[in-house]
Write an enzyme that holds these catalytic residues in place. Structure first.
Site, PDB file in Angstrom:
ATOM      1  N   CYS A   2       0.819  -1.211   0.000  1.00  0.00           N
ATOM      2  CA  CYS A   2       0.000   0.000   0.000  1.00  0.00           C
ATOM      3  C   CYS A   2       0.852   1.260   0.000  1.00  0.00           C
ATOM      4  O   CYS A   2       1.913   1.306   0.620  1.00  0.00           O
ATOM      5  CB  CYS A   2      -0.886   0.027   1.224  1.00  0.00           C
ATOM      6  SG  CYS A   2      -1.974  -1.389   1.328  1.00  0.00           S
ATOM      7  N   ARG A  28       5.111   0.437  -6.087  1.00  0.00           N
ATOM      8  CA  ARG A  28       5.077  -0.359  -4.876  1.00  0.00           C
ATOM      9  C   ARG A  28       4.233  -1.615  -5.051  1.00  0.00           C
ATOM     10  O   ARG A  28       4.358  -2.564  -4.275  1.00  0.00           O
ATOM     11  CB  ARG A  28       4.519   0.472  -3.720  1.00  0.00           C
ATOM     12  CG  ARG A  28       5.376   1.663  -3.354  1.00  0.00           C
ATOM     13  CD  ARG A  28       4.659   2.587  -2.418  1.00  0.00           C
ATOM     14  NE  ARG A  28       4.480   2.038  -1.097  1.00  0.00           N
ATOM     15  CZ  ARG A  28       5.360   2.158  -0.094  1.00  0.00           C
ATOM     16  NH1 ARG A  28       6.469   2.816  -0.300  1.00  0.00           N
ATOM     17  NH2 ARG A  28       5.134   1.636   1.082  1.00  0.00           N
ATOM     18  N   TRP A  76      -2.755  -2.765  -1.773  1.00  0.00           N
ATOM     19  CA  TRP A  76      -2.297  -4.123  -2.107  1.00  0.00           C
ATOM     20  C   TRP A  76      -2.981  -5.035  -1.100  1.00  0.00           C
ATOM     21  O   TRP A  76      -2.667  -5.002   0.087  1.00  0.00           O
ATOM     22  CB  TRP A  76      -0.771  -4.176  -1.970  1.00  0.00           C
ATOM     23  CG  TRP A  76      -0.129  -5.412  -2.506  1.00  0.00           C
ATOM     24  CD1 TRP A  76       0.252  -5.650  -3.801  1.00  0.00           C
ATOM     25  CD2 TRP A  76       0.252  -6.573  -1.771  1.00  0.00           C
ATOM     26  NE1 TRP A  76       0.831  -6.881  -3.904  1.00  0.00           N
ATOM     27  CE2 TRP A  76       0.845  -7.474  -2.679  1.00  0.00           C
ATOM     28  CE3 TRP A  76       0.149  -6.946  -0.432  1.00  0.00           C
ATOM     29  CZ2 TRP A  76       1.343  -8.719  -2.292  1.00  0.00           C
ATOM     30  CZ3 TRP A  76       0.642  -8.187  -0.045  1.00  0.00           C
ATOM     31  CH2 TRP A  76       1.228  -9.057  -0.975  1.00  0.00           C
ATOM     32  N   ASN A 102      -1.520   1.887   5.662  1.00  0.00           N
ATOM     33  CA  ASN A 102      -0.568   0.898   5.129  1.00  0.00           C
ATOM     34  C   ASN A 102      -0.126   0.056   6.315  1.00  0.00           C
ATOM     35  O   ASN A 102       0.308   0.602   7.316  1.00  0.00           O
ATOM     36  CB  ASN A 102       0.635   1.618   4.507  1.00  0.00           C
ATOM     37  CG  ASN A 102       1.775   0.674   4.177  1.00  0.00           C
ATOM     38  OD1 ASN A 102       1.566  -0.518   3.959  1.00  0.00           O
ATOM     39  ND2 ASN A 102       2.990   1.197   4.150  1.00  0.00           N
ATOM     40  N   GLY A 103      -0.266  -1.266   6.215  1.00  0.00           N
ATOM     41  CA  GLY A 103       0.150  -2.135   7.322  1.00  0.00           C
ATOM     42  C   GLY A 103      -0.925  -3.153   7.621  1.00  0.00           C
ATOM     43  O   GLY A 103      -1.795  -3.420   6.778  1.00  0.00           O
ATOM     44  N   GLU A 471      20.027 -15.550  -8.017  1.00  0.00           N
ATOM     45  CA  GLU A 471      19.472 -14.251  -8.416  1.00  0.00           C
ATOM     46  C   GLU A 471      18.879 -14.335  -9.828  1.00  0.00           C
ATOM     47  O   GLU A 471      17.811 -13.783 -10.101  1.00  0.00           O
ATOM     48  CB  GLU A 471      20.565 -13.169  -8.328  1.00  0.00           C
ATOM     49  CG  GLU A 471      20.170 -11.779  -8.752  1.00  0.00           C
ATOM     50  CD  GLU A 471      19.034 -11.142  -7.948  1.00  0.00           C
ATOM     51  OE1 GLU A 471      18.595 -11.704  -6.936  1.00  0.00           O
ATOM     52  OE2 GLU A 471      18.570 -10.076  -8.375  1.00  0.00           O
ATOM     53  N   LYS A 475      14.985 -13.528 -10.710  1.00  0.00           N
ATOM     54  CA  LYS A 475      14.573 -12.541 -11.711  1.00  0.00           C
ATOM     55  C   LYS A 475      13.620 -13.181 -12.715  1.00  0.00           C
ATOM     56  O   LYS A 475      12.613 -12.606 -13.087  1.00  0.00           O
ATOM     57  CB  LYS A 475      15.778 -11.985 -12.488  1.00  0.00           C
ATOM     58  CG  LYS A 475      16.704 -11.045 -11.777  1.00  0.00           C
ATOM     59  CD  LYS A 475      16.130  -9.701 -11.426  1.00  0.00           C
ATOM     60  CE  LYS A 475      15.461  -9.749 -10.082  1.00  0.00           C
ATOM     61  NZ  LYS A 475      16.191  -9.395  -8.928  1.00  0.00           N
ATOM     62  N   GLU A 478      10.137 -13.845 -11.189  1.00  0.00           N
ATOM     63  CA  GLU A 478       9.388 -12.605 -10.961  1.00  0.00           C
ATOM     64  C   GLU A 478       8.826 -12.028 -12.245  1.00  0.00           C
ATOM     65  O   GLU A 478       7.692 -11.585 -12.284  1.00  0.00           O
ATOM     66  CB  GLU A 478      10.337 -11.531 -10.407  1.00  0.00           C
ATOM     67  CG  GLU A 478      10.635 -11.601  -8.960  1.00  0.00           C
ATOM     68  CD  GLU A 478      11.428 -10.364  -8.535  1.00  0.00           C
ATOM     69  OE1 GLU A 478      12.594 -10.246  -8.957  1.00  0.00           O
ATOM     70  OE2 GLU A 478      10.879  -9.548  -7.791  1.00  0.00           O
ATOM     71  N   HIS A 494      22.140 -34.854  -6.908  1.00  0.00           N
ATOM     72  CA  HIS A 494      21.366 -35.233  -5.716  1.00  0.00           C
ATOM     73  C   HIS A 494      19.885 -34.982  -5.915  1.00  0.00           C
ATOM     74  O   HIS A 494      19.160 -34.770  -4.951  1.00  0.00           O
ATOM     75  CB  HIS A 494      21.909 -34.480  -4.492  1.00  0.00           C
ATOM     76  CG  HIS A 494      23.365 -34.753  -4.255  1.00  0.00           C
ATOM     77  ND1 HIS A 494      23.816 -35.947  -3.732  1.00  0.00           N
ATOM     78  CD2 HIS A 494      24.469 -34.022  -4.528  1.00  0.00           C
ATOM     79  CE1 HIS A 494      25.137 -35.918  -3.675  1.00  0.00           C
ATOM     80  NE2 HIS A 494      25.567 -34.769  -4.161  1.00  0.00           N
ATOM     81  N   LYS A 589       6.951  -3.882  -4.653  1.00  0.00           N
ATOM     82  CA  LYS A 589       8.354  -3.477  -4.596  1.00  0.00           C
ATOM     83  C   LYS A 589       8.868  -3.509  -3.164  1.00  0.00           C
ATOM     84  O   LYS A 589       9.960  -3.966  -2.898  1.00  0.00           O
ATOM     85  CB  LYS A 589       8.474  -2.058  -5.166  1.00  0.00           C
ATOM     86  CG  LYS A 589       9.885  -1.475  -5.107  1.00  0.00           C
ATOM     87  CD  LYS A 589      10.750  -2.116  -6.148  1.00  0.00           C
ATOM     88  CE  LYS A 589      12.181  -1.641  -6.111  1.00  0.00           C
ATOM     89  NZ  LYS A 589      13.086  -2.595  -6.762  1.00  0.00           N
TER      90      LYS A 589
HETATM   91  C1  AGP Z   1      13.776  -8.730  -6.050  1.00  0.00           C
HETATM   92  O1  AGP Z   1      13.748  -8.608  -7.425  1.00  0.00           O
HETATM   93  C2  AGP Z   1      12.509  -8.513  -5.367  1.00  0.00           C
HETATM   94  N1  AGP Z   1      11.665  -7.557  -5.886  1.00  0.00           N
HETATM   95  C3  AGP Z   1      12.500  -8.744  -3.884  1.00  0.00           C
HETATM   96  O2  AGP Z   1      12.899 -10.057  -3.696  1.00  0.00           O
HETATM   97  C4  AGP Z   1      13.363  -7.801  -3.021  1.00  0.00           C
HETATM   98  O3  AGP Z   1      14.707  -7.989  -3.283  1.00  0.00           O
HETATM   99  C5  AGP Z   1      13.027  -8.074  -1.542  1.00  0.00           C
HETATM  100  O4  AGP Z   1      11.675  -7.832  -1.311  1.00  0.00           O
HETATM  101  C6  AGP Z   1      13.858  -7.253  -0.590  1.00  0.00           C
HETATM  102  O5  AGP Z   1      13.605  -5.897  -0.717  1.00  0.00           O
HETATM  103  P1  AGP Z   1      14.560  -4.816  -0.063  1.00  0.00           P
HETATM  104  O6  AGP Z   1      15.898  -4.969  -0.666  1.00  0.00           O
HETATM  105  O7  AGP Z   1      13.908  -3.507  -0.355  1.00  0.00           O
HETATM  106  O8  AGP Z   1      14.582  -5.126   1.419  1.00  0.00           O
END
Ligand code: AGP
Length: 594
Positions: A2, A28, A76, A102-103, A471, A475, A478, A494, A589
């Protein structure tokens, strides 16, 4: 998650500013949006809807609404489905109070029951609606907006940032924060409360970051801050911060998406990351050296950057060092004491799990908290003993790209200082190497075309390159929504080999150096079972069906160069599959709730 933007002005209509703020907070992640405007006649108009901010504008003409005070929100969904009723603002029974939140109000069920017993009628399924009713109750009783917000804040458990608008207070906003961000923006004629400085940066770069557990009263002329006991804090404790982020960095420039733009910014951002104050780096290195053990904590991509730091700290600095996902931090607690240094890594500095980990570590009397953060003034910065900033400018795309490579480089800089090694080298040279890694773009586009229909993708690597495989897989998941796994090459036999079928794409990160031969053997095993190998390497090898050439470099810079093509691959897989890379489904985000 949010996003809140609220504005109060002495002479401006605030609707267009709120709309602009909502657009700036779109990154966000959200599913619905809304605004509440207080017009000159003392009535609150609420417009909200499911969908994007532009749809809200198209359907309700929000920018034309009259009013010099208003609150706005991108939601959200957590409690209650995605519906118009559940969108914010939420309004009290009498329509005199509107709030955005927000929360998560963890005890909302009990609060709602108690309020219903008093005759309050609820229209949404959200936890947030209780705030509107609590503030209404408090206002009726106390006749004072701040007292009403305090009363509500003191009854709630969980995390929150909320802002309330009162129909009979035309030039006033009241906000509160508890473990969720809320920042004040001080414009000439108009003042703001927002989840993120980006929301008001077009209007003012003067910000005041509230501390946790504070309530704020904001008018066009004044700012008063109270603690949760109602004691007014001295204005001297409120330092005005000049936000250094350029507004230009918020545009997409000539790129189709922020994600692609941010990938391309990396030749510059890795250099900016290295432009640290040498004294501060020395101080951070000193903290590490003094510690009996180091615990790194982070989530998502930041966690992968932490894994890279751990390897160097253990192997080169010979430090006792653990990396713990922030959401799993509890398991590390028995080992935290005054001899431990906690290193918390986060792009946003607002990730709820990371902040919670810091809190838990503090309770265990951790020796110190050092953080690496992109967002200056964020909660994590405020909760740390020392922070090094990533300096990579606002990252708008949900997928972390430039913040990841910045974290790797800031970590390298710090560890170089600990070990006395000069691994980072000339920043300009690093920028040039990243430029060369970006030359993989046409090939990554072609590979995306070829493989975008595949259901599974694997990424393998060894040692200091394994976090890059993780990583790369993150990516891809996502952005493309394709199942992907990053794993140590050594683990293949394994279990994972069983999943390989004719044509399964496997990205093998195989730079020159230790582990190269073993990794190539693993690639052979994969190819023998039908896998198509995409080699991320300095040189082609017969086992690679495709070679993505990365420039030669020393080991500590290599992860940055290896990850760039993988970011591009994920981006083009998304566009091939008609996904929106900037707003991947179901993701946010900044993960500000646990
Ligand atoms: C990565 O591409 C993500 N969007 C997500 O995993 C992100 O890295 C994670 O939420 C941590 O966020 P931050 O670095 O703002 O703490």
């Amino acid at each position: 998650m949010c996003g809140i933007i609220a504005a109060v002005s002495s002479e401006e209509e605030v609707a267009p500013l709120l709309l602009e703020g909502l657009k700036r907070e779109e990154y966000r992640g959200y599913d619905s949006a809304g605004v509440a405007l207080l017009d000159g006649r003392g009535s609150i108009a609420v417009k909200k809807d499911v969908g994007m901010v532009r749809e809200l504008e198209a359907r309700h003409g929000v920018s034309k609404l009259k009013g010099q005070a208003g609150i706005a929100h991108t939601r959200w969904a957590t409690h209650g489905g995605v519906s118009r009723e559940n969108a914010h603002p939420q309004v009290s029974c009498d329509g005199e109070v509107a709030i955005v939140h927000n929360g998560i109000v963890e005890n909302y069920v009990a609060l709602k029951k108690a309020l219903e017993a008093k005759g309050h009628v609820f229209v949404s399924e959200t936890d947030s609606e209780v705030i509107a009713h609590l503030v209404e109750e408090g206002y009726e009783k106390e006749g004072d907006p701040v007292a009403a917000a305090l009363a509500a804040a003191n009854l709630m458990r969980g995390q929150y940032a909320f802002v309330a608008l009162f129909s009979d207070r035309p030039r006033l906003l009241v906000g509160a924060r508890y473990d969720a961000p809320l920042v004040v923006g001080l414009g000439e004629r108009t003042r703001f409360l927002a989840s993120d400085v980006l929301a008001f940066l077009a209007e003012t770069d003067k910000a005041v970051f509230l501390d946790n557990k504070e309530v704020v009263e904001l008018t066009p002329e004044s700012l008063r801050v109270f603690n949760l006991k109602g004691r007014e804090m001295s204005p001297k404790t409120r330092k005005e911060t000049h936000v250094a982020w350029e507004l230009g960095s918020l545009s997409k420039a000539n790129y189709a998406h922020y994600t692609l733009k941010e990938i391309h910014e990396q030749p510059a951002t890795v250099q900016a990351a290295l432009a640290q104050d040498p004294e501060k780096v020395g101080e951070a290195a000193e903290r590490i050296t003094r510690a009996r053990s180091v615990v790194l904590t982070a989530a998502g991509s930041s966690y992968h950057a932490a894994l890279l730091m751990k390897l160097r700290l253990a192997l080169e600095a010979k430090m006792r060092c653990e990396v713990v996902l922030s959401g799993e931090f509890e398991r590390e607690l028995p080992f935290i004491d005054e001899g431990t240094l906690l290193v918390a890594m986060s792009q946003s500095g607002e990730t709820a799990d990371v902040l919670e980990a810091v809190k838990m570590a503090r309770r265990k009397k951790v020796g110190g908290v050092l953080s690496m953060v992109n967002a200056a003034g964020s909660s994590l910065v405020r909760q740390s003993d020392q922070s090094l900033l990533l300096n990579c400018g606002p990252e708008v795309g949900v997928a972390a790209t430039k913040s990841f490579t910045a974290q790797v480089m800031v970590g390298n800089l710090m560890i170089d200082r600990v070990t006395g090694r000069e691994s980072v080298g000339d920043p300009r040279r690093l920028g040039q190497l990243v430029e060369r890694a970006l030359e993989s773009e046409p090939l990554m586009r072609e590979l995306a075309r070829r493989y975008s229909g595949r259901p599974d993708f694997y990424f393998i690597a060894r040692g200091g390159h394994y976090p890059v495989a993780q990583e790369g897989a993150l990516k891809l998941k996502e952005l493309s929504y394709i199942h992907a796994e990053g794993m140590p090459a050594s683990e293949l036999k394994h279990g994972t080999l069983a999943l390989i079928e004719e044509g399964t794409p496997v990205v093998v990160v195989a730079p020159n150096g230790p582990g190269y031969d073993d990794t190539i053997s693993n690639a052979q095993e994969l190819a023998a079972r039908g896998a198509e190998i995409i080699g991320i390497a300095q040189k082609p090898h017969p086992v690679f069906k495709h070679t993505v050439a990365i420039p030669a470099s020393n080991g500590t810079v290599a992860p940055v160069l290896e990850v760039v093509p993988l970011q591009l691959l994920a981006y083009f897989m998304a566009t091939e599959r008609r996904n929106d890379p900037d707003h991947p489904r179901n993701l946010a985000k900044s993960v500000t709730v646990k």
